[in-house]
Structures are given as C-alpha cells and as structure tokens.
Design an enzyme around this catalytic site. Structure first.
Site, PDB file in Angstrom:
ATOM      1  N   SER A 149       0.844  -1.108   1.048  1.00 55.42           N
ATOM      2  CA  SER A 149       0.253  -0.706   2.324  1.00 55.42           C
ATOM      3  C   SER A 149       0.663   0.727   2.644  1.00 55.42           C
ATOM      4  O   SER A 149       1.745   1.177   2.221  1.00 55.42           O
ATOM      5  CB  SER A 149       0.736  -1.630   3.453  1.00 55.42           C
ATOM      6  OG  SER A 149       0.397  -1.109   4.727  1.00 55.42           O
ATOM      7  N   TYR A 163       7.876  -5.698   7.549  1.00 54.64           N
ATOM      8  CA  TYR A 163       6.676  -5.587   6.714  1.00 54.64           C
ATOM      9  C   TYR A 163       6.650  -4.251   5.995  1.00 54.64           C
ATOM     10  O   TYR A 163       6.424  -4.181   4.778  1.00 54.64           O
ATOM     11  CB  TYR A 163       5.431  -5.749   7.597  1.00 54.64           C
ATOM     12  CG  TYR A 163       4.122  -5.513   6.877  1.00 54.64           C
ATOM     13  CD1 TYR A 163       3.499  -6.553   6.187  1.00 54.64           C
ATOM     14  CD2 TYR A 163       3.499  -4.263   6.899  1.00 54.64           C
ATOM     15  CE1 TYR A 163       2.294  -6.352   5.538  1.00 54.64           C
ATOM     16  CE2 TYR A 163       2.295  -4.054   6.244  1.00 54.64           C
ATOM     17  CZ  TYR A 163       1.695  -5.105   5.569  1.00 54.64           C
ATOM     18  OH  TYR A 163       0.506  -4.888   4.917  1.00 54.64           O
TER      19      TYR A 163
END
Length: 251
Positions: A149, A163
C-alpha cells in the site's frame, strides 16, 4: 471457450477475494481461463458472483497461525489435481483496525493485541503461505504478488499505524523473498495501490483526489490488470519490484 485439461490449466491462490481488488482479481484471472482458489474467513457463498464451486474456496482465518497452516495443507491437497503445480500466489488479504466512526488509530493508541493481529494477517501469513507452497510454485515456475500500500511509504490520513507499518514490512519482505525464491525459478513482486474506488474507502477519501495528478480514484480492475501482468510471462524478468498503482499520487 474450449475446456482446458486440469494438468494444463493455470492456477491462482488468492487471499482476500470477496470484495474490491480481490473480487476484480478473481474476474480477471477467471476470464483468462485460470482456476482461482479463493481464501477467506467465510465459507463459500451461495450467491458467488463468478463461476466457481466449493472446491475452489478454502475457509481460513489468517489471524490464526495454526488455522493458516491447516488451510495450507488443504491447498496442497487440492493442487494435486493440477499436477502439484501453483502458477501464482497473490497475498491480498489485509486488515486495518479503526477507532470510533472509522477514525485512524495512531501508534500511541493502537492496542498491542491489534498490532499482533494486523502483523499476523498482513505480514506473517504471506510468508507462511509462500514458504509452505514453495514446491508447488517451483514446479510451475510460478509467481508471488504481495499487495502492499502507499501507506507503507509515508503517513496516510486514514490508514492506521499498525496497517501502515505492516505494509512497509511487507514491501521489505518482498525484496528478501525475491532474492531467496528466484534461484528456484519463482518471481516475487509487490504492488502498492493508492486510493482505489472500493466499498471500504474511508469517509473523506474524495478530498485526496486533488493530490492525484490524474484527478480521479483508481478502479479495482486497474489493480487486477497489474496483478495479472506480474503473474504472467509478460513480466518474466521482473523480480523484487514494487509497482505503484496510484495515479502519480506520490510523484
């Protein structure tokens, strides 16, 4: 379309297939004639939106290491119908705990248990899967794609600290895996999606469009096409790369 014999049909194992990028990835590979074995915490859905059956789905809780290992044993058994070959493994499943009303959780407030669960799903599960399936990947000169990401490269307004750091670790792991797996004929790459138009977007994401040179959100199908590219012969000399799919957001 003519039927492809089982021993010749290419096979993908995909985690996190039920929505968004995962859903689009299933459709992209299926349209090319691949068998797609999907993995999720839920059983095979009766209203499955693509042509598949329970034999192409494995229920697994990637947050549980023991359950993950048990599921891998099932995967290996099912791959015997393909001659023990696995052409591609895509580690797409990920979790990102939120605070009240979807608020991001900073490094100061994320509970230790949440850190451990996030890293088990987002970081440890991908290497567990790849290592335990290495013989099947080697038999097919297969490919691994880890879905990272843009949050792994810099602080993101919506993605929480656990995350983000797990995705940064996954990007580093991809490089290590690329060096270790390549001598066995297996390529390992990562993709780094930006703001993709899915049902799980955080409220306020539309404000980030002004920071994207292409002035729009990405579509799940655009990410799926990049994943497919990295799993096919078209990318036969690409190894250890991280492909940004963000419309130029971080240029």
């Amino acid at each position: 379309m003519a039927q492809i014999p089982n021993e010749e049909r290419k096979t993908l194992i995909l985690t996190g297939a039920s929505r968004g990028i995962g859903h689009a990835t299933v459709k992209r590979f299926s349209s090319a004639g691949w068998r797609v074995i999907t993995c999720s915490r839920h059983g095979f859905p009766e209203n499955c939106p693509w042509e598949a059956g329970p034999e192409d789905h494995i229920e697994v809780d990637l947050a549980d290491p023991d359950n993950t290992l048990a599921a891998i044993a099932v995967m290996r058994e099912r791959l015997k119908a393909q001659g023990g070959r696995l052409n591609a493994l895509v580690n797409n499943a990920a979790i990102s705990p939120k605070g009240e009303q979807g608020r991001r959780l900073s490094s100061l407030e994320t509970d230790h248990r949440d850190w451990m669960t996030v890293f088990q799903v987002n970081f440890f599960a991908p290497i567990m899967l790849a290592r335990r399936l290495i013989e099947e990947l080697e038999a097919a000169s297969g490919a691994v794609v880890n879905v990272s990401s843009i949050a792994g490269a810099r602080v993101h307004p919506f993605a929480g600290s656990a995350y983000a750091t797990s995705k940064a670790a996954l990007a580093a792991l991809t490089r290590e895996m690329a060096a270790d797996f390549a001598p066995r004929g297996i390529r390992v790459n990562a993709i780094s999606p930006g703001e993709i138009d899915t049902a799980i977007l955080s409220p306020g994401t539309e404000r980030l469009i002004a920071d994207i040179p292409m002035r729009r959100l990405g579509q799940p199908e655009e990410v799926a096409k990049a994943i497919y590219f990295l799993c096919t012969e078209q990318s036969s000399y690409i190894n250890g790369a991280e492909l940004s799919i963000d419309g130029g957001q971080h240029v």
